[in-house]
Design a protein around this motif. Structure first.
Motif, short mmCIF file in Angstrom:
data_model
loop_
_atom_site.label_atom_id
_atom_site.label_comp_id
_atom_site.label_asym_id
_atom_site.label_seq_id
_atom_site.Cartn_x
_atom_site.Cartn_y
_atom_site.Cartn_z
N MET A 101 0.74 -1.25 0.11
CA MET A 101 -0.08 0.09 0.00
C MET A 101 0.89 1.18 0.05
O MET A 101 0.65 2.28 -0.75
CB MET A 101 -0.90 -0.07 1.18
CG MET A 101 -2.12 -1.19 1.39
SD MET A 101 -2.98 -1.00 -0.35
CE MET A 101 -3.95 0.46 -0.04
N THR A 102 1.86 1.25 0.82
CA THR A 102 2.98 2.36 0.84
C THR A 102 3.47 2.78 -0.59
O THR A 102 3.58 3.78 -1.19
CB THR A 102 3.94 2.07 1.74
OG1 THR A 102 3.32 2.03 3.08
CG2 THR A 102 4.97 3.46 1.91
N TRP A 103 3.90 1.39 -1.32
CA TRP A 103 4.58 1.72 -2.63
C TRP A 103 3.53 2.16 -3.67
O TRP A 103 3.89 2.82 -4.57
CB TRP A 103 5.08 0.11 -3.01
CG TRP A 103 5.63 0.31 -4.51
CD1 TRP A 103 6.83 0.57 -4.85
CD2 TRP A 103 5.17 -0.19 -5.54
NE1 TRP A 103 7.14 0.49 -6.16
CE2 TRP A 103 5.83 -0.08 -6.68
CE3 TRP A 103 3.50 -0.77 -5.88
CZ2 TRP A 103 5.66 -0.32 -8.04
CZ3 TRP A 103 3.33 -1.12 -6.97
CH2 TRP A 103 4.40 -1.05 -8.25
N LEU A 104 2.28 1.64 -3.50
CA LEU A 104 1.21 2.14 -4.44
C LEU A 104 0.92 3.59 -4.48
O LEU A 104 0.40 4.34 -5.04
CB LEU A 104 -0.35 1.32 -4.17
CG LEU A 104 -0.10 -0.14 -4.64
CD1 LEU A 104 -1.25 -0.41 -4.30
CD2 LEU A 104 0.20 -0.20 -6.25
N HIS A 105 0.90 4.04 -2.97
CA HIS A 105 0.73 5.57 -2.84
C HIS A 105 1.95 6.53 -2.88
O HIS A 105 1.74 7.64 -2.55
CB HIS A 105 0.18 5.60 -1.57
CG HIS A 105 -1.15 5.03 -1.42
ND1 HIS A 105 -2.44 5.79 -1.72
CD2 HIS A 105 -1.48 3.93 -0.86
CE1 HIS A 105 -3.30 4.72 -1.60
NE2 HIS A 105 -3.10 3.62 -0.81
#
Length: 106
Positions: A101-105
């Motif tokens: 989720m951190t990578w996607l954001h």
């Protein structure tokens, strides 16, 4: 509190009064003695495990019980492989989801 250091056996009689409207034949009393203050919680440790999901703050809230349970089990040498594996799986899954989720954001 009962001290069993000098004597390993304790016998105690207790009178139990049931409510007037108790169904005949249903009267039961269960007594459990555990030598650990956290003992009663041991039976339900698996129910306290949480799968961390959501934002960072939610993940931290759900990580905490898993960490405390693992640390408690290690400290008391009460290692239940099923609970330990579930806790570790939840923590790994939660961390991986958070990283994705951190990578996607970004």
């Amino acid at each position: 509190m009962i001290d069993l250091k000098n004597n390993g056996t304790v016998t105690k009689s207790i009178n139990v009064e049931y409510p007037l409207r108790t169904v005949t034949g249903s009267q039961r009393v269960k007594v459990t003695a555990i030598g650990d203050l956290m003992g009663p919680s041991i039976n339900g440790l698996d129910k306290l495990l949480k799968l961390p999901t959501g934002c960072g703050e939610q993940n931290m809230l759900n990580f905490a019980p898993n960490i405390f349970i693992v640390k408690y089990m290690e400290a008391t040498n009460n290692l239940d492989s099923t609970i330990m594996n579930k806790a570790k799986e939840f923590m790994e899954t939660g961390e991986n989801v958070h990283l994705i989720m951190t990578w996607l954001h970004t």
